[in-house]
Design a protein around this motif. Structure first.
Motif, PDB file in Angstrom:
ATOM      1  N   GLU A 118       0.832  -1.191   0.000  1.00  0.00           N
ATOM      2  CA  GLU A 118       0.000   0.000   0.000  1.00  0.00           C
ATOM      3  C   GLU A 118       0.874   1.250   0.000  1.00  0.00           C
ATOM      4  O   GLU A 118       1.988   1.245   0.523  1.00  0.00           O
ATOM      5  N   PRO A 119       0.368   2.351  -0.568  1.00  0.00           N
ATOM      6  CA  PRO A 119       1.204   3.547  -0.734  1.00  0.00           C
ATOM      7  C   PRO A 119       1.658   4.195   0.568  1.00  0.00           C
ATOM      8  O   PRO A 119       2.696   4.852   0.589  1.00  0.00           O
ATOM      9  N   TRP A 120       0.918   4.022   1.651  1.00  0.00           N
ATOM     10  CA  TRP A 120       1.301   4.689   2.894  1.00  0.00           C
ATOM     11  C   TRP A 120       2.583   4.157   3.499  1.00  0.00           C
ATOM     12  O   TRP A 120       3.180   4.799   4.352  1.00  0.00           O
ATOM     13  N   TRP A 121       3.055   3.010   3.044  1.00  0.00           N
ATOM     14  CA  TRP A 121       4.306   2.490   3.581  1.00  0.00           C
ATOM     15  C   TRP A 121       5.503   3.286   3.097  1.00  0.00           C
ATOM     16  O   TRP A 121       6.500   3.396   3.795  1.00  0.00           O
ATOM     17  N   MET A 122       5.458   3.810   1.901  1.00  0.00           N
ATOM     18  CA  MET A 122       6.536   4.636   1.352  1.00  0.00           C
ATOM     19  C   MET A 122       7.923   4.070   1.700  1.00  0.00           C
ATOM     20  O   MET A 122       8.770   4.753   2.264  1.00  0.00           O
ATOM     21  N   PHE A 123       8.120   2.792   1.359  1.00  0.00           N
ATOM     22  CA  PHE A 123       9.409   2.165   1.597  1.00  0.00           C
ATOM     23  C   PHE A 123      10.522   2.946   0.904  1.00  0.00           C
ATOM     24  O   PHE A 123      10.273   3.767   0.028  1.00  0.00           O
ATOM     25  N   GLU A 124      11.754   2.651   1.251  1.00  0.00           N
ATOM     26  CA  GLU A 124      12.911   3.409   0.790  1.00  0.00           C
ATOM     27  C   GLU A 124      12.910   3.653  -0.728  1.00  0.00           C
ATOM     28  O   GLU A 124      13.210   4.748  -1.175  1.00  0.00           O
TER      29      GLU A 124
END
Length: 98
Positions: A12-18
């Motif tokens: 999901e977009p809210w994780w905004m991984f590295e």
């Protein structure tokens, strides 16, 4: 500056991984908030028509998916759900238009 970002990833977009920016499919910038909202509304309407499920977090992260849209992950040796995310941004940071 306002931005409407469309991404496609196995999270999901809210994780905004590295490396989340590598999943961006389109990024539209607007000086005017009203124009950004028009683009956002059009994009989310199109995604709602194509996908059965949706979720939202913090009024700036939106995600759409259909259970049968999956991608095989070789590193984890399993199928992962694919998500179509929309992120609202202002001056480079997540921002709720509402």
């Amino acid at each position: 500056m306002y931005e409407v970002i469309y991404m496609k990833a196995d999270y999901e977009p809210w994780w905004m991984f590295e490396e989340w920016e590598e999943t961006i499919r389109s990024r539209h910038s607007f000086d005017d908030r009203a124009l950004a909202e028009v683009h956002f509304n059009k994009l989310t309407s199109e995604l709602r028509e194509k996908h059965k499920r949706e979720a939202m977090r913090k009024d700036c992260f939106f995600v759409f998916w259909t259970e049968d849209e999956i991608n095989f992950c070789e590193g984890c040796d399993e199928d992962l759900q694919l998500y179509h995310g929309v992120i609202l941004m202002k001056d480079g940071k997540p921002y709720a238009f509402c």
